[in-house]
Design an enzyme around this catalytic site. Structure first.
Site, short mmCIF file in Angstrom:
data_model
loop_
_atom_site.label_atom_id
_atom_site.label_comp_id
_atom_site.label_asym_id
_atom_site.label_seq_id
_atom_site.Cartn_x
_atom_site.Cartn_y
_atom_site.Cartn_z
N LYS A 20 29.75 38.30 44.70
CA LYS A 20 30.30 37.59 43.54
C LYS A 20 31.69 37.02 43.87
CE LYS A 20 27.97 40.89 40.44
NZ LYS A 20 28.15 41.74 39.24
N TYR A 60 21.24 35.81 34.89
CA TYR A 60 21.45 37.04 34.11
C TYR A 60 20.70 37.02 32.77
CZ TYR A 60 25.01 39.15 37.18
OH TYR A 60 25.68 39.76 38.23
N PHE A 68 28.85 41.70 26.92
CA PHE A 68 29.61 41.18 28.05
C PHE A 68 28.96 39.96 28.71
CE2 PHE A 68 26.94 44.75 29.44
CZ PHE A 68 26.19 44.15 30.44
N ARG A 96 19.91 48.57 46.77
CA ARG A 96 20.63 49.10 45.59
C ARG A 96 21.41 50.36 45.95
NH1 ARG A 96 20.86 46.39 40.59
NH2 ARG A 96 20.68 48.39 39.56
N THR A 102 26.19 50.61 39.04
CA THR A 102 26.77 49.42 38.39
C THR A 102 28.27 49.61 38.16
OG1 THR A 102 24.66 49.02 37.32
CG2 THR A 102 26.58 47.95 36.34
N ARG A 113 30.14 49.40 46.29
CA ARG A 113 31.00 49.45 45.10
C ARG A 113 31.90 50.69 45.10
NH1 ARG A 113 26.14 47.68 41.02
NH2 ARG A 113 26.46 45.40 41.05
N ASN A 123 32.66 44.18 40.08
CA ASN A 123 31.99 45.10 41.02
C ASN A 123 31.42 44.40 42.25
OD1 ASN A 123 29.79 43.93 39.88
ND2 ASN A 123 28.95 45.79 38.94
N HIS A 126 25.91 41.67 43.70
CA HIS A 126 24.67 41.77 42.91
C HIS A 126 23.52 42.09 43.86
CE1 HIS A 126 21.33 40.78 40.27
NE2 HIS A 126 20.81 40.19 41.32
N GLU A 137 14.60 36.03 41.44
CA GLU A 137 15.97 35.65 41.84
C GLU A 137 15.96 34.85 43.15
OE1 GLU A 137 17.93 39.44 39.49
OE2 GLU A 137 18.05 39.42 41.67
#
Ligand code: GDP
Ligand code: MG
Length: 162
Positions: A20, A60, A68, A96, A102, A113, A123, A126, A137
């Protein structure tokens, strides 16, 4: 050997990973790529782009009712994102794990993270959360021609099969 090759092929999957804008601005691109690469996963697509807010909303869409959502889409479209597709056995679930929870406060040390981020709204990375979202995606961010099929020499050492 043929059976092992078939099992390897059946378990090979692809996931969508994005660094990100916070991860890009903080100079963490190489560190993040390195963690996936050293693990033994294979990079099959990569580009840097600034997604529009509409594009971020598509990415998203599952979170559109969350408070948010607007800030999240605003942020994702605020600067360059490094979009990638990684391939390997179990890469969706293990990707993941490499990323961590998260909320970085809940991410274990050793995860991306956990090691490199502090708050949930920044964070840095993704990763697709399952086979369905991975497919969607990848299709959203990449054209089929941008996904590269190739054999890496290391595969026989990583998987024990060619
Ligand atoms: P992920 O799959 O671990 O990235 O988490 P989700 O799919 O649940 O949420 C997507 C992204 O929304 C997260 O990576 C965070 O950047 C953001 N997010 C999730 N929960 C919150 C929250 O409670 N507050 C804020 N500000 N952002 C959140
Ligand atoms: Mg998610």
């Amino acid at each position: 050997m043929v059976q092992e090759q078939e099992a390897h092929a059946a378990q090979t999957e692809r996931t969508f990973i994005a660094i990100k804008p916070d991860g890009v601005q903080r100079g963490l691109i190489a560190d993040i790529i390195s963690r996936f690469e050293r693990k033994g996963f294979k990079l099959v697509a990569i580009k840097i782009m600034v997604p529009s807010k509409e594009f971020a909303q598509k990415h998203y869409h599952d979170l559109k009712d969350r408070p948010f959502f607007n800030g999240l889409c605003q942020f994702l479209s605020s600067g360059p994102v490094v979009a990638m597709v990684w391939e390997g056995e179990g890469v969706i679930k293990y990707g993941r794990k490499l990323i961590g929870s998260t909320d970085p406060q809940r991410s274990e040390p050793g995860t991306i993270r956990g090691d490199l981020a502090v708050v949930v709204g920044r964070n840095i990375i993704h990763g697709s959360d399952g086979p369905g979202t991975a497919k969607d995606e990848i299709n959203l961010w990449f054209k089929p021609v941008e996904l590269v099929n190739y054999k890496s020499n290391d595969e026989k050492w990583i998987y024990g099969v060619n």
